[in-house]
Design an enzyme around this catalytic site. Sequence first.
Site, PDB file in Angstrom:
ATOM      1  CG  HIS A  81      36.798  38.998  36.147  1.00  3.19           C
ATOM      2  ND1 HIS A  81      36.037  38.138  36.918  1.00  3.19           N
ATOM      3  CD2 HIS A  81      37.519  39.748  37.025  1.00  3.19           C
ATOM      4  CE1 HIS A  81      36.283  38.371  38.195  1.00  3.19           C
ATOM      5  NE2 HIS A  81      37.179  39.339  38.288  1.00  3.19           N
ATOM      6  CD  GLU A  82      40.646  42.177  36.011  1.00  2.72           C
ATOM      7  OE1 GLU A  82      40.562  43.286  36.586  1.00  2.72           O
ATOM      8  OE2 GLU A  82      40.732  41.095  36.637  1.00  2.72           O
TER       9      GLU A  82
END
Length: 379
Positions: A81-82
């Site tokens: 996600h990051e």
Amino acid sequence: MRSFTIGEIWDIPIRINTSLLVFLPILAWLIGSGGQIQVYAGFIEGLTGVGFDLAQLRAGSMPWVIGITAAVGLFVSVTLHELGHSWVALRYGLTIESITLWILGGMAALTSIPREWNREFWIAIAGPITSVLVGAVCYVGLLATPGSLPVPRFLFGWLAITNVTLAVFNLLPAFPMDGGRILRALLARRRPYGTATRIAGRIGVIFAFLFAIVGVFTFQILLLLLAFFVYGAATTESRTVLLDELLEGITVGDIATRDVNAIPARTSIDELGSRMLRERRTVYPVLDDGGSIVGVVTLEDLKRARRQDRASTTVEEVMREVIRVGTDADAFDTLALLNQTGSQNALVEENGAVVAVLSQSDYAHALTIQRGFRSSLSG
């Protein structure tokens, strides 16, 4: 808490915070407990129409295997996600200092947040999009895994549900979460950046109170932690943007105290105190025997000296070295550097010579004048 670097991806350090190391075994136990396995097995059956033999999932040490694997898989998903945020930021030429995994998820630390609304929009939304894509891949894995392998099927299904949930939760307009940054980007299309930040920040504070209320009534410690995080981050970023606006176009040379008024390093602490009282100053540059400025001494340094030793203790013994910046350095960037290094002062140089001392009081005076000037314009 401390963070430890475990590797790099695209030259971005990946760090694990100590809070995550403490929380992972707890999360593994929560996921692997019999009740949670049964609940998620029901959800997965609803998605595929194929159920599980719960006895197999609960046999022996299998709940711990499921719990540990799922917990690690969750934070791998958070890392992806990051990395989604980071990939888009890199495409815009921005620098990512690190990605840190901690008890509440992950944080990609960008050196600066772009003020162009479209750039912030795409950087912010890239994380949830990545989580949805990861969820879709896990769902395909769920469908492709035969029923004779109940544990991999369960894990694929759990990760599919969790990644989509992660995407949806992050889209809540609770600034500075992804949804809050998307909201600010959309607001900044037709409003000044500072105004958009303040609006998004207020909405973030409202969500922080909602998280806190729900956390109290449902006994969810993580929601309470999230409430504190959102509240603190939203208010801090609003103040930071306000400072940036007030200091826009101002250099260190514009605000620093030009009266250097250095003090010899061999001056006693008693003499320094008398001079501070007489001249009403609390920061002095320090001269060594060769006439070079080697640091600063402040009222705080004087306070640290023992009262009985002040006649014999010299400035040289209590002074501190500080950063040096040029007169043309940006005032806001220098303030950020001071905060990062934990320093209150800086020496200001021009053509290699110290011409001024920069202190927090210089910033306070500059901000007071800027606020007053802007208020007079708006009035």
